[in-house]
Design an enzyme around this catalytic site. Structure first.
Site, PDB file in Angstrom:
ATOM      1  N   HIS A  10       0.827  -1.203   0.000  1.00 57.35           N
ATOM      2  CA  HIS A  10       0.000   0.000   0.000  1.00 57.35           C
ATOM      3  C   HIS A  10       0.867   1.260   0.000  1.00 57.35           C
ATOM      4  O   HIS A  10       2.063   1.217   0.307  1.00 57.35           O
ATOM      5  CB  HIS A  10      -0.920   0.013   1.228  1.00 57.35           C
ATOM      6  CG  HIS A  10      -0.157  -0.034   2.527  1.00 57.35           C
ATOM      7  ND1 HIS A  10       0.426   1.080   3.086  1.00 57.35           N
ATOM      8  CD2 HIS A  10       0.121  -1.061   3.362  1.00 57.35           C
ATOM      9  CE1 HIS A  10       1.038   0.744   4.214  1.00 57.35           C
ATOM     10  NE2 HIS A  10       0.869  -0.558   4.404  1.00 57.35           N
ATOM     11  N   GLU A  83      -1.699  -7.211   7.719  1.00 59.85           N
ATOM     12  CA  GLU A  83      -0.334  -7.137   8.238  1.00 59.85           C
ATOM     13  C   GLU A  83      -0.225  -7.830   9.594  1.00 59.85           C
ATOM     14  O   GLU A  83      -1.220  -7.960  10.333  1.00 59.85           O
ATOM     15  CB  GLU A  83       0.090  -5.659   8.361  1.00 59.85           C
ATOM     16  CG  GLU A  83       1.526  -5.443   8.824  1.00 59.85           C
ATOM     17  CD  GLU A  83       2.565  -6.014   7.855  1.00 59.85           C
ATOM     18  OE1 GLU A  83       2.643  -7.259   7.752  1.00 59.85           O
ATOM     19  OE2 GLU A  83       3.308  -5.219   7.251  1.00 59.85           O
TER      20      GLU A  83
END
Length: 213
Positions: A10, A83
């Site tokens: 990202h 994550e």
């Protein structure tokens, strides 16, 4: 014929505005992060995609939307690719060391910044990866996180769980060509908005400098 897996971290976010940590689940892109995603979108504009996947967190969903720029591509959210989760940073006995050595654990039984066990993280990410490979596609874009991409590249290249010493910058693009018996790393950590980054810090070193009192 090999299939092609595009791995994209990202765009830039700010986990520590004014030096205070914010819940990573809800953090969004900075303006620079949005510009990074648009630059990747320009690079991939002519690349045909069969499927695009994000982790379900705002920073990956927003990055993917900007990269696609309105293209008609099937999109799915896979929360297994979120994550690795940190713990309470203020409870770390040696926070600087924990940050700097975060992706160099001595044992997979250790915990990332006092939070999720590395083994648990790798189990969920690699199980999702195997399910992804069972799907029918030729070219797939996965927008995920630095730790996730490290784990996937390490497994694809070595066949083992763990973390090779690979850097993954915001909107860093890696390309894996997947055959039946081997994976070829065609490209790693391309940042079209800054092709040769001058910053020589690791991701975790930069995060430590943003957080440290």
């Amino acid at each position: 014929m090999r299939r092609r897996l595009l791995l994209l971290r990202h765009g830039e976010v700010d986990y520590f505005p004014r030096g205070r940590p914010v819940p990573p689940e809800g953090v969004g892109l900075t303006e620079r992060g949005r510009a990074q995603a648009r630059a990747v979108g320009a690079l991939l504009r002519e690349v045909p995609l069969d499927l695009a996947v994000h982790s379900g967190l705002p920073r990956t969903e927003e990055t993917l939307a900007l990269v696609l720029g309105g293209r008609s591509v099937p999109v799915e959210a896979w929360p297994e690719f979120r994550e690795i989760r940190p713990g309470r940073l203020k409870d770390l006995p040696d926070p600087e060391r924990a940050f700097r050595e975060a992706f160099r654990p001595q044992s997979l039984e250790e915990r990332f910044l006092g939070g999720e066990r590395y083994q648990d993280f790798l189990d969920r990410v690699l199980a999702a990866y195997r399910r992804l490979l069972e799907r029918t596609w030729d070219t797939l874009l996965l927008v995920a996180h630095g730790g996730v991409i490290r784990a996937l590249l390490t497994h694809a290249l070595t066949g083992r769980p763990g973390f090779l010493p690979l850097e993954v910058h915001p909107c860093g693009l890696s390309v894996l060509d997947l055959g039946e018996e081997e994976a070829l790393l065609r490209l790693h950590n391309l940042t079209p908005y800054d092709p040769l980054p001058e910053d020589r810090r690791s991701t975790m070193e930069a995060l430590w400098e943003a957080y440290r009192p």
